[in-house]
Write an enzyme that holds these catalytic residues in place. Structure first.
Site, PDB file in Angstrom:
ATOM      1  N   HIS A   2     -43.412 -74.764 -17.446  1.00 57.95           N
ATOM      2  CA  HIS A   2     -44.780 -74.268 -17.640  1.00 57.95           C
ATOM      3  C   HIS A   2     -45.232 -73.564 -16.368  1.00 57.95           C
ATOM      4  O   HIS A   2     -44.606 -73.680 -15.320  1.00 57.95           O
ATOM      5  CB  HIS A   2     -45.729 -75.437 -17.922  1.00 57.95           C
ATOM      6  CG  HIS A   2     -45.860 -76.383 -16.754  1.00 57.95           C
ATOM      7  ND1 HIS A   2     -44.935 -77.374 -16.479  1.00 57.95           N
ATOM      8  CD2 HIS A   2     -46.801 -76.471 -15.767  1.00 57.95           C
ATOM      9  CE1 HIS A   2     -45.297 -78.030 -15.387  1.00 57.95           C
ATOM     10  NE2 HIS A   2     -46.423 -77.499 -14.925  1.00 57.95           N
ATOM     11  N   ASP A  17     -48.949 -73.323 -14.058  1.00 57.97           N
ATOM     12  CA  ASP A  17     -50.225 -74.022 -13.961  1.00 57.97           C
ATOM     13  C   ASP A  17     -51.358 -73.019 -14.179  1.00 57.97           C
ATOM     14  O   ASP A  17     -51.268 -71.864 -13.755  1.00 57.97           O
ATOM     15  CB  ASP A  17     -50.367 -74.692 -12.582  1.00 57.97           C
ATOM     16  CG  ASP A  17     -49.320 -75.794 -12.367  1.00 57.97           C
ATOM     17  OD1 ASP A  17     -48.784 -76.317 -13.366  1.00 57.97           O
ATOM     18  OD2 ASP A  17     -49.048 -76.127 -11.193  1.00 57.97           O
ATOM     19  N   HIS A  47     -42.254 -73.567 -13.648  1.00 56.39           N
ATOM     20  CA  HIS A  47     -41.591 -74.717 -13.031  1.00 56.39           C
ATOM     21  C   HIS A  47     -41.470 -75.874 -14.016  1.00 56.39           C
ATOM     22  O   HIS A  47     -42.111 -75.864 -15.067  1.00 56.39           O
ATOM     23  CB  HIS A  47     -42.323 -75.143 -11.752  1.00 56.39           C
ATOM     24  CG  HIS A  47     -43.779 -75.454 -11.952  1.00 56.39           C
ATOM     25  ND1 HIS A  47     -44.728 -74.472 -12.098  1.00 56.39           N
ATOM     26  CD2 HIS A  47     -44.439 -76.624 -12.046  1.00 56.39           C
ATOM     27  CE1 HIS A  47     -45.924 -75.023 -12.262  1.00 56.39           C
ATOM     28  NE2 HIS A  47     -45.774 -76.345 -12.246  1.00 56.39           N
ATOM     29  N   ARG A  94     -39.649 -91.580  -9.712  1.00 57.46           N
ATOM     30  CA  ARG A  94     -40.238 -90.465  -8.982  1.00 57.46           C
ATOM     31  C   ARG A  94     -41.717 -90.369  -9.306  1.00 57.46           C
ATOM     32  O   ARG A  94     -42.117 -90.554 -10.457  1.00 57.46           O
ATOM     33  CB  ARG A  94     -39.521 -89.178  -9.389  1.00 57.46           C
ATOM     34  CG  ARG A  94     -40.057 -87.924  -8.734  1.00 57.46           C
ATOM     35  CD  ARG A  94     -39.109 -86.758  -8.968  1.00 57.46           C
ATOM     36  NE  ARG A  94     -39.592 -85.581  -8.285  1.00 57.46           N
ATOM     37  CZ  ARG A  94     -40.433 -84.694  -8.816  1.00 57.46           C
ATOM     38  NH1 ARG A  94     -40.852 -84.845 -10.048  1.00 57.46           N
ATOM     39  NH2 ARG A  94     -40.842 -83.664  -8.106  1.00 57.46           N
TER      40      ARG A  94
HETATM   41  C1  LIG Z   1     -57.057 -78.417 -14.389  1.00 56.51           C
HETATM   42  C2  LIG Z   1     -56.118 -78.606 -15.264  1.00 56.51           C
HETATM   43  C3  LIG Z   1     -54.810 -77.921 -15.248  1.00 56.51           C
HETATM   44  C4  LIG Z   1     -53.990 -78.732 -16.210  1.00 56.51           C
HETATM   45  C5  LIG Z   1     -55.022 -79.067 -17.248  1.00 56.51           C
HETATM   46  C6  LIG Z   1     -56.184 -79.570 -16.388  1.00 56.51           C
HETATM   47  C7  LIG Z   1     -55.871 -80.977 -15.875  1.00 56.51           C
HETATM   48  C8  LIG Z   1     -54.362 -81.260 -15.830  1.00 56.51           C
HETATM   49  C9  LIG Z   1     -53.476 -80.036 -15.530  1.00 56.51           C
HETATM   50  C10 LIG Z   1     -52.043 -80.207 -16.033  1.00 56.51           C
HETATM   51  C11 LIG Z   1     -51.121 -81.003 -15.098  1.00 56.51           C
HETATM   52  C12 LIG Z   1     -49.707 -81.061 -15.704  1.00 56.51           C
HETATM   53  C13 LIG Z   1     -49.219 -79.697 -16.215  1.00 56.51           C
HETATM   54  C14 LIG Z   1     -50.318 -78.998 -17.034  1.00 56.51           C
HETATM   55  C15 LIG Z   1     -49.784 -77.722 -17.659  1.00 56.51           C
HETATM   56  C16 LIG Z   1     -50.890 -79.967 -18.015  1.00 56.51           C
HETATM   57  O1  LIG Z   1     -50.528 -80.175 -19.154  1.00 56.51           O
HETATM   58  O2  LIG Z   1     -51.951 -80.684 -17.394  1.00 56.51           O
HETATM   59  C17 LIG Z   1     -51.531 -78.791 -16.159  1.00 56.51           C
HETATM   60  C18 LIG Z   1     -52.727 -78.052 -16.776  1.00 56.51           C
HETATM   61  C19 LIG Z   1     -52.614 -76.552 -16.526  1.00 56.51           C
HETATM   62  O3  LIG Z   1     -52.372 -76.146 -15.395  1.00 56.51           O
HETATM   63  O4  LIG Z   1     -52.750 -75.826 -17.496  1.00 56.51           O
HETATM   64  O1  LIG Z   2     -43.470 -83.524 -10.925  1.00 61.31           O
HETATM   65  C1  LIG Z   2     -43.311 -82.373 -10.532  1.00 61.31           C
HETATM   66  O2  LIG Z   2     -42.586 -82.082  -9.596  1.00 61.31           O
HETATM   67  C2  LIG Z   2     -44.018 -81.245 -11.265  1.00 61.31           C
HETATM   68  C3  LIG Z   2     -45.418 -81.580 -11.702  1.00 61.31           C
HETATM   69  C4  LIG Z   2     -46.148 -80.414 -12.293  1.00 61.31           C
HETATM   70  O3  LIG Z   2     -45.627 -79.337 -12.433  1.00 61.31           O
HETATM   71  C5  LIG Z   2     -47.553 -80.573 -12.708  1.00 61.31           C
HETATM   72  O4  LIG Z   2     -48.082 -81.689 -12.694  1.00 61.31           O
HETATM   73  O5  LIG Z   2     -48.173 -79.538 -13.057  1.00 61.31           O
HETATM   74 FE   LIG Z   3     -47.124 -77.795 -12.903  1.00 54.16          FE
END
Ligand SMILES: C=C1C[C@]23C[C@H]1CC[C@H]2[C@@]12CCC[C@@](C)(C(=O)O1)[C@H]2[C@@H]3C(=O)O
Ligand SMILES: O=C(O)CCC(=O)C(=O)O
Ligand SMILES: [Fe+2]
Length: 382
Positions: free
Chosen positions: A244, A246, A302, A312
């Protein structure tokens, strides 16, 4: 400008009918001691890691840029410009987040994921909310389960870390709150400094940007995401957190000493981002910086790989614009680029998140001036 949707990954465009998170998450939870991997966790071969990072030790050689935040302003800006343009991922050192704070967050994070199930259930993420325990938001785009669990806290400036963590506190004492809030404040300060340097490196004048868009140092929003990857005897067959980008401006990530983060640069194979040192942080360029920079800096794809023997924990500080800010390519970037054409329309971050939760990796194209003909057709995914 290459199409942003020309991802080499076959993303499923249709969400499975029943998202594998929320209430049934812990009911069908993995048991790390299970002798063979439950089918739901087995990923198709083309989506599996080519190797697991078990035997890789920290400080393994890598050519990912290292930004020294103690450098003078000019060196910092040009280093960041290069790292954002050429890589989309880099390490930062001398960032000022104390090592003992990092260690406390790590210790509290591990404690958090080892809470008993019924305690976790009290803080399970609710539909329509980001906060609490659960699978990452993106899990609904995949028909296999991820080998990880997450805990999300939305933070500064209207900190609700207290609310999220208080659901977990036994009695009146909230033992997680203080350390998570302190870490959130510390990393957001670093993110703010980085954002200013990145924007100034693009020629953006901060006062004007503040008026037209937002104050990157005073108004940015943050989220703190903890990801826990239990050891998985068949780590090579599953995925910790699938590929994905961010939805942030920048994301600051600490993975401790256990590797697992991989990045995909266009036209190259997946590449491990090994832990560099106990205190170094990994920084990713997110989708919003791609827009602000009019596509000059691209958000980096990533994913995270599970480990066979080691657990981890990744500690992820997400930095993104305030809800009411106007996101659009910065004026100065347009003025100095050759074609002067904005690639993206103006929008609000909330609108972007809505699109991301619907179109996932097709979300950015939704805000492009011209829908690329080879991109995701919206009719296909809605
Ligand atoms: C501020 C954010 C950004 C979110 C949503 C919200 C809170 C959690 C973040 C994440 C974290 C994990 C990957 C991701 C892809 C997910 O599923 O939750 C992220 C998402 C995004 O970057 O789109
Ligand atoms: O665990 C990791 O190294 C990646 C985590 C990540 O990409 C995320 O939380 O958006
Ligand atoms: Fe991420």
């Amino acid at each position: 400008m290459p199409s942003l949707v020309a991802s080499p990954l076959p993303f499923p465009h249709v969400a499975p009918s029943k998202p594998p998170f929320l209430e049934d998450l812990y009911a069908n939870y993995f048991t790390p001691t299970t002798p063979s991997l439950p089918t739901a966790y087995i990923w198709p071969e083309h989506d599996r890691p080519s190797s697991t990072p078990d035997d890789i030790e920290p400080s393994q050689a890598t050519d990912i840029p290292v930004i020294n935040m103690a450098d003078d302003d000019h060196t910092l800006k040009s280093g960041l410009a290069n790292a954002c343009e050429q890589w989309g991922v880099f390490y930062i050192m001398n960032h000022g987040v104390p090592l003992d704070l990092l260690e406390s967050v790590r210790q509290k994070g591990l404690e958090l994921f080892s809470l008993p199930l019924n305690t976790k259930m009290r803080a399970l993420r609710k539909e329509g909310s980001f906060e609490g325990f659960g699978k990452a938001m993106i899990s609904k785009f995949f028909d296999r389960l991820m080998w990880s669990e997450g805990f999300t806290m939305m933070g500064h400036p209207t900190s609700s870390i207290a609310d999220t963590t208080s659901k977990l506190s036994l009695g009146s004492e909230n033992k997680f709150r203080e350390v998570f809030e302190e870490y959130d404040r510390a990393t957001q300060k670093v993110a703010a400094r980085l954002m200013r340097a990145v924007l100034e490196g693009l020629g953006v004048e901060m006062e004007g940007f503040k008026e037209r868009q937002y104050d990157v140092e005073g108004e940015a929003q943050s989220a703190l995401q903890l990801n826990y990857y239990a050891p998985c005897p068949q780590a090579h067959m599953t995925m910790g957190l699938p590929a994905h980008t961010d939805s942030t401006c920048l994301t600051l990530l600490h993975q401790g000493l256990v590797p697992g983060l991989e990045v995909l640069r266009p036209g190259r194979p997946w590449m491990l981002v090994p832990p560099l040192s106990p205190s170094a942080l990994v920084v990713n360029v997110g989708d919003m910086l791609q827009v602000l920079s009019n596509g000059r800096y691209k958000s980096i794809m990533h994913r995270a790989i599970a480990n066979k023997r080691r657990e981890r924990l990744s500690i992820v500080s997400l930095c993104f614009p305030p809800m009411n800010a106007t996101i659009a390519p910065a004026e100065e970037v347009l003025n100095c680029s050759q074609d002067r054409q904005p690639l993206y329309k103006s929008f609000k971050w909330g609108e972007y998140m809505h699109a991301k939760s619907k179109y996932f990796m097709g979300a950015l194209d939704h805000f492009k001036y011209q829908q690329p003909l080879d991109g995701i057709s919206l009719a296909q995914v809605s």
